[in-house]
Design a protein around this motif. Structure first.
Motif: not given
Length: 479
Positions: A343-356
């Motif tokens: 779940k933390f990997i998924l959150i990391l990917c999601l945060v990266g997408q949102i910021v980008n």
């Protein structure tokens, strides 16, 4: 329908959170007026662009554009696009949850948000001229996934018939939906997980039948529409086939280079979900408890997003890669309960997408405002008159005026992104100026030829970047 409504009644938290995520993410685009390349065509000459779409076999795109009249109301188009994004994300999460016993609000929210904030979809919907229609067709594609699953599991022919109609429609919007349906079929076959070889073979034949009938219907409707309306075939898609236009090694190298960029999340599209989700699903297949049949379907799912590129030899166009976010979201969904830290990997990917995504939206809006400033300054300096003919030489890159954060297309100026790669396209710049009230005349061929003999003291925006000669203004944007 009843099953979906039952799921909705038990999934209010997921639905509400995804609604908030969708419009919080899309709010900047919705409230700020801007547009990018190609949208000028629909604003000024909708018939021409729709004839072009018909020549590409995109008859349902034209039908949706005509029936909803989504031509120049950009605020409304952007709002409706995000309404569609929310709906198809909910449908996709429902599809993933069909016949799944272990529920999770957080898993559903994270996997749905991964789809909503995907940079591939963001680049696609940046083409506002078709964003409503493509996103609306994503709803139809999600419905085709659901009906395909119920056809295979309940064996009712009405579900097959509805699926074929949906495919004929969606294939007639965007050719990437062909790839997208293949992904959905593989997920359906994986979810059913029939251990009988005979049953699996029958299910595969059924989905092949649905696909072929959808393709046949697509080609029939496309040809009939072109013949009736006397629309010539547009060669754009044929030009994307690269196997017969360059060496095999060059084609393979270019394709593999794009895959590496995708995997590392670098270049025009910042995307970490690809490498992480593929690694996790590969690890699950090797170490986890999955049937041999499911492992085969996972293998083909890993390849499926690249199917059209394999067939055509074309380079990866990120905005057409609509199937990859679907696959990544599904892989995270399947591996979510395997280890707590996933779940933390998924959150990391999601945060990266949102910021980008936010950076792309903000800087593309700044690019748009900069384009307006350039058009305004050229118009004023050239005489502030609609009687002036403006002839433009060279390119004006966005970063020469303001800081820039680029995507595949987002962040690229009307004064720099060109068809031939050398000189600014005179029609597109003229279109952009005309939309903003700077109704200058189109340059003639003779005046364009005259450019090579003009001596400019400087390049834009420095004094001496333009020369006026008998109501003809020659402009030097620079190299």
């Amino acid at each position: 329908m009843r099953a979906f409504l039952d799921w909705l009644s038990h999934s209010k938290k997921q639905v509400l959170i995804l609604l908030v995520v969708t419009f919080a993410y899309g709010l900047f685009k919705i409230v700020n007026y801007s547009f990018s390349y190609d949208t000028d065509l629909i604003l000024l000459d909708p018939k021409n662009i729709m004839d072009s779409w018909l020549g590409l076999g995109r008859y349902f795109l034209v039908f949706l554009k005509w029936i909803f009249s989504t031509y120049d109301h950009l605020y409304l188009i952007n709002f409706l696009t995000y309404v569609n994004i929310f709906i198809y994300s909910i449908l996709f999460i429902y599809f993933l949850n069909i016949n799944v016993k272990k529920t999770s609000v957080l898993r559903d929210v994270l996997c749905g948000a991964l789809l909503i904030t995907s940079p591939f979809f963001l680049e696609q919907y940046n083409f506002t001229l078709q964003s409503f229609e493509v996103s609306f067709s994503m709803i139809l594609m999600m419905l085709s996934y659901i009906f395909t699953y119920y056809y295979l599991s309940k064996k009712k022919k009405i579900f097959a018939f509805i699926t074929i109609i949906l495919l004929i429609s969606t294939f007639g919007v965007y050719q990437s939906f062909i790839n997208l349906y293949v992904v959905g079929v593989l997920i359906c076959l994986y979810k059913i997980n029939d251990l009988s070889f005979k049953e699996n073979l029958q299910n595969i034949f059924k989905t092949v039948f649905l696909f072929l009938m959808g393709m046949l219907g697509y080609f029939v409707v496309s040809n009939v529409v072109q013949d009736v309306l006397n629309i010539p075939t547009n060669p754009y898609l044929n030009n994307m086939i690269m196997w017969n236009r360059q060496s095999i090694l060059t084609t393979l190298f270019g394709f593999l280079k794009d895959i590496v960029k995708l995997g590392l999340g670098i270049g025009e599209i910042f995307n970490l979900s690809f490498i992480f989700s593929y690694f996790l699903i590969f690890w699950l297949v090797v170490k986890g408890k999955r049937s041999r049949t499911q492992k085969v379907y996972i293998f083909f799912l890993m390849l499926a997003p690249f199917l059209l590129n394999f067939l055509t030899g074309s380079r990866v166009i990120f905005r057409s890669f609509l199937s990859l976010p679907i696959v990544c979201s599904f892989f995270f969904f399947e591996t979510y309960h395997w280890f707590d830290w996933i779940k933390f990997i998924l959150i990391l990917c999601l945060v990266g997408q949102i910021v980008n995504g936010i950076l792309l939206l903000v800087y593309d809006y700044k690019r748009y405002l900069n384009d307006v400033d350039i058009a305004s300054k050229i118009y004023r300096d050239c005489g502030n008159s609609d009687d002036v003919e403006i002839v433009i030489k060279g390119l004006e890159y966005t970063e020469e005026n303001i800081p820039v954060y680029r995507g595949e297309v987002m962040g690229s100026s009307y004064f720099e992104w060109t068809i031939d790669g050398e000189n600014a396209d005179r029609h597109r710049i003229n279109n952009f100026m005309k939309i903003h009230g700077f109704n200058v005349k189109l340059p003639t061929d003779s005046h364009i030829d005259q450019l090579m003999y003009m001596n400019f003291e400087k390049e834009y925006p420095n004094p001496g970047y333009y020369v006026v000669d008998h109501e003809v203004c020659y402009v030097n944007l620079g190299d």
